[in-house]
Design a protein around this motif. Structure first.
Motif, PDB file in Angstrom:
ATOM      1  N   ASN A   1       0.858  -1.183   0.000  1.00  0.00           N
ATOM      2  CA  ASN A   1       0.000   0.000   0.000  1.00  0.00           C
ATOM      3  C   ASN A   1       0.894   1.231   0.000  1.00  0.00           C
ATOM      4  O   ASN A   1       1.581   1.452   0.989  1.00  0.00           O
ATOM      5  CB  ASN A   1      -0.905  -0.012   1.231  1.00  0.00           C
ATOM      6  N   PRO A   2       0.944   1.965  -1.104  1.00  0.00           N
ATOM      7  CA  PRO A   2       0.130   1.881  -2.315  1.00  0.00           C
ATOM      8  C   PRO A   2       0.522   0.672  -3.172  1.00  0.00           C
ATOM      9  O   PRO A   2       1.545   0.033  -2.950  1.00  0.00           O
ATOM     10  CB  PRO A   2       0.430   3.185  -3.048  1.00  0.00           C
ATOM     11  N   ASN A   3      -0.348   0.396  -4.188  1.00  0.00           N
ATOM     12  CA  ASN A   3      -0.120  -0.737  -5.076  1.00  0.00           C
ATOM     13  C   ASN A   3      -0.604  -0.403  -6.483  1.00  0.00           C
ATOM     14  O   ASN A   3      -1.134   0.680  -6.713  1.00  0.00           O
ATOM     15  CB  ASN A   3      -0.808  -1.986  -4.533  1.00  0.00           C
ATOM     16  N   LYS A   4      -0.465  -1.357  -7.388  1.00  0.00           N
ATOM     17  CA  LYS A   4      -0.856  -1.150  -8.786  1.00  0.00           C
ATOM     18  C   LYS A   4      -2.137  -1.910  -9.135  1.00  0.00           C
ATOM     19  O   LYS A   4      -2.422  -2.138 -10.290  1.00  0.00           O
ATOM     20  CB  LYS A   4       0.276  -1.567  -9.711  1.00  0.00           C
ATOM     21  N   GLY A   5      -2.891  -2.326  -8.137  1.00  0.00           N
ATOM     22  CA  GLY A   5      -4.139  -3.046  -8.365  1.00  0.00           C
ATOM     23  C   GLY A   5      -4.097  -4.488  -7.915  1.00  0.00           C
ATOM     24  O   GLY A   5      -5.110  -5.173  -7.900  1.00  0.00           O
ATOM     25  N   LEU A   6      -2.938  -4.975  -7.550  1.00  0.00           N
ATOM     26  CA  LEU A   6      -2.798  -6.319  -6.993  1.00  0.00           C
ATOM     27  C   LEU A   6      -2.716  -6.169  -5.479  1.00  0.00           C
ATOM     28  O   LEU A   6      -1.709  -5.691  -4.948  1.00  0.00           O
ATOM     29  CB  LEU A   6      -1.551  -7.018  -7.540  1.00  0.00           C
ATOM     30  N   ILE A   7      -3.792  -6.558  -4.794  1.00  0.00           N
ATOM     31  CA  ILE A   7      -3.906  -6.327  -3.359  1.00  0.00           C
ATOM     32  C   ILE A   7      -3.810  -7.654  -2.612  1.00  0.00           C
ATOM     33  O   ILE A   7      -4.514  -8.615  -2.955  1.00  0.00           O
ATOM     34  CB  ILE A   7      -5.249  -5.643  -3.033  1.00  0.00           C
ATOM     35  N   LYS A   8      -2.959  -7.680  -1.607  1.00  0.00           N
ATOM     36  CA  LYS A   8      -2.864  -8.843  -0.722  1.00  0.00           C
ATOM     37  C   LYS A   8      -3.522  -8.445   0.590  1.00  0.00           C
ATOM     38  O   LYS A   8      -3.160  -7.430   1.187  1.00  0.00           O
ATOM     39  CB  LYS A   8      -1.405  -9.230  -0.505  1.00  0.00           C
ATOM     40  N   LEU A   9      -4.472  -9.231   1.012  1.00  0.00           N
ATOM     41  CA  LEU A   9      -5.209  -8.956   2.239  1.00  0.00           C
ATOM     42  C   LEU A   9      -4.871 -10.045   3.251  1.00  0.00           C
ATOM     43  O   LEU A   9      -5.190 -11.223   3.039  1.00  0.00           O
ATOM     44  CB  LEU A   9      -6.717  -8.933   1.945  1.00  0.00           C
ATOM     45  N   ASN A  10      -4.197  -9.652   4.333  1.00  0.00           N
ATOM     46  CA  ASN A  10      -3.786 -10.599   5.362  1.00  0.00           C
ATOM     47  C   ASN A  10      -4.853 -10.640   6.452  1.00  0.00           C
ATOM     48  O   ASN A  10      -5.153  -9.619   7.073  1.00  0.00           O
ATOM     49  CB  ASN A  10      -2.433 -10.200   5.939  1.00  0.00           C
ATOM     50  N   ILE A  11      -5.414 -11.828   6.690  1.00  0.00           N
ATOM     51  CA  ILE A  11      -6.482 -12.025   7.669  1.00  0.00           C
ATOM     52  C   ILE A  11      -6.004 -12.993   8.748  1.00  0.00           C
ATOM     53  O   ILE A  11      -5.486 -14.069   8.453  1.00  0.00           O
ATOM     54  CB  ILE A  11      -7.734 -12.654   7.012  1.00  0.00           C
ATOM     55  N   THR A  12      -6.180 -12.597  10.014  1.00  0.00           N
ATOM     56  CA  THR A  12      -5.955 -13.487  11.144  1.00  0.00           C
ATOM     57  C   THR A  12      -7.252 -13.508  11.938  1.00  0.00           C
ATOM     58  O   THR A  12      -7.746 -12.453  12.349  1.00  0.00           O
ATOM     59  CB  THR A  12      -4.814 -12.972  12.048  1.00  0.00           C
ATOM     60  N   LYS A  13      -7.807 -14.708  12.138  1.00  0.00           N
ATOM     61  CA  LYS A  13      -9.084 -14.835  12.831  1.00  0.00           C
ATOM     62  C   LYS A  13      -9.227 -16.231  13.404  1.00  0.00           C
ATOM     63  O   LYS A  13      -8.471 -17.133  13.059  1.00  0.00           O
ATOM     64  CB  LYS A  13     -10.240 -14.564  11.865  1.00  0.00           C
ATOM     65  N   LEU A  14     -10.200 -16.401  14.271  1.00  0.00           N
ATOM     66  CA  LEU A  14     -10.551 -17.728  14.752  1.00  0.00           C
ATOM     67  C   LEU A  14     -11.244 -18.472  13.617  1.00  0.00           C
ATOM     68  O   LEU A  14     -11.892 -17.863  12.759  1.00  0.00           O
ATOM     69  CB  LEU A  14     -11.484 -17.630  15.959  1.00  0.00           C
ATOM     70  N   GLN A  15     -11.131 -19.797  13.594  1.00  0.00           N
ATOM     71  CA  GLN A  15     -11.707 -20.597  12.523  1.00  0.00           C
ATOM     72  C   GLN A  15     -13.193 -20.322  12.328  1.00  0.00           C
ATOM     73  O   GLN A  15     -13.658 -20.206  11.195  1.00  0.00           O
ATOM     74  CB  GLN A  15     -11.509 -22.076  12.854  1.00  0.00           C
ATOM     75  N   ALA A  16     -13.962 -20.203  13.394  1.00  0.00           N
ATOM     76  CA  ALA A  16     -15.413 -20.037  13.295  1.00  0.00           C
ATOM     77  C   ALA A  16     -15.843 -18.617  12.920  1.00  0.00           C
ATOM     78  O   ALA A  16     -17.006 -18.385  12.600  1.00  0.00           O
ATOM     79  CB  ALA A  16     -16.069 -20.432  14.620  1.00  0.00           C
ATOM     80  N   THR A  17     -14.923 -17.684  12.940  1.00  0.00           N
ATOM     81  CA  THR A  17     -15.258 -16.286  12.649  1.00  0.00           C
ATOM     82  C   THR A  17     -15.454 -16.097  11.149  1.00  0.00           C
ATOM     83  O   THR A  17     -14.625 -16.512  10.345  1.00  0.00           O
ATOM     84  CB  THR A  17     -14.140 -15.347  13.139  1.00  0.00           C
ATOM     85  N   GLN A  18     -16.565 -15.470  10.789  1.00  0.00           N
ATOM     86  CA  GLN A  18     -16.832 -15.146   9.393  1.00  0.00           C
ATOM     87  C   GLN A  18     -16.330 -13.735   9.105  1.00  0.00           C
ATOM     88  O   GLN A  18     -16.539 -12.823   9.904  1.00  0.00           O
ATOM     89  CB  GLN A  18     -18.326 -15.228   9.086  1.00  0.00           C
ATOM     90  N   VAL A  19     -15.663 -13.553   7.962  1.00  0.00           N
ATOM     91  CA  VAL A  19     -15.170 -12.235   7.556  1.00  0.00           C
ATOM     92  C   VAL A  19     -15.860 -11.838   6.260  1.00  0.00           C
ATOM     93  O   VAL A  19     -15.863 -12.595   5.294  1.00  0.00           O
ATOM     94  CB  VAL A  19     -13.639 -12.229   7.368  1.00  0.00           C
ATOM     95  N   GLN A  20     -16.441 -10.632   6.265  1.00  0.00           N
ATOM     96  CA  GLN A  20     -17.067 -10.062   5.074  1.00  0.00           C
ATOM     97  C   GLN A  20     -16.315  -8.781   4.715  1.00  0.00           C
ATOM     98  O   GLN A  20     -15.920  -8.029   5.610  1.00  0.00           O
ATOM     99  CB  GLN A  20     -18.534  -9.723   5.328  1.00  0.00           C
ATOM    100  N   ILE A  21     -16.128  -8.539   3.402  1.00  0.00           N
ATOM    101  CA  ILE A  21     -15.447  -7.322   2.977  1.00  0.00           C
ATOM    102  C   ILE A  21     -16.217  -6.651   1.842  1.00  0.00           C
ATOM    103  O   ILE A  21     -16.921  -7.317   1.075  1.00  0.00           O
ATOM    104  CB  ILE A  21     -13.991  -7.587   2.514  1.00  0.00           C
TER     105      ILE A  21
END
Length: 165
Positions: free
Chosen positions: A88-108
């Motif tokens: 960040n900044p980038n050229k349109g290729l974004i890497k999103l690093n997520i750390t969460k518990l297995q049962a947790t749902q992530v919406q973006i």
């Protein structure tokens, strides 16, 4: 005197029959995308924006409407969730690093400044998720809204991402 009384009664009746003015729609609050948390190709943070990648957002209606809701309550209890985008900044290729518990749902939801949704996902796994937006993302600052859902408990926030070149 009698004519004056009739005139006052007539004026009062006219005032009472006046149609109420329609309620004006409230203009949505303008949301500004300012600042980014700068990071390199491997995710090392060079400069932090204090409003990005946190879990304490209070959203206005326009932001909340980006997601479906079902009896969710914002939570303030401690958690081990984490999210950030790199580079960040980038050229349109974004890497999103997520750390969460297995049962947790992530919406973006990734949106432009006009709140046009560029990317929408309702189930994001742990680890590094790569999104190639080189063909669809405008060269501008975008905002990624996210929700981490643990049952009826929700942690929500945002992060700004600069797509350039």
């Amino acid at each position: 005197m009698k004519k004056l009384t009739h005139l006052l009664v007539f004026a009062t009746l006219l005032a009472c029959n006046k149609d109420p003015e329609p309620e004006k729609e409230e203009t949505p609050k303008k949301i500004y995308f300012t600042g980014i948390t700068e990071s390199n190709d491997v995710g090392i943070i060079a400069k932090r924006d204090t409003t990005d990648w946190r879990f304490n957002d209070t959203w206005v209606e326009q932001e909340a409407k980006l997601f479906p809701t079902a009896g969710e309550a914002s939570c303030t209890q401690a958690h081990n969730h984490n999210i950030f985008a790199f580079p960040n900044p980038n050229k349109g290729l974004i890497k999103l690093n997520i750390t969460k518990l297995q049962a947790t749902q992530v919406q973006i939801r990734l949106v432009d400044k006009e709140f046009k949704v560029i990317l929408s996902r309702d189930s994001i796994p742990n680890g590094i998720n790569i999104f190639d937006l080189t063909a669809s993302a405008p060269k501008d600052t975008l905002r990624l809204y996210y929700k981490f859902i643990d049952g009826s408990c929700v942690y929500k926030g945002h992060g700004d991402i600069l797509v350039n070149e």
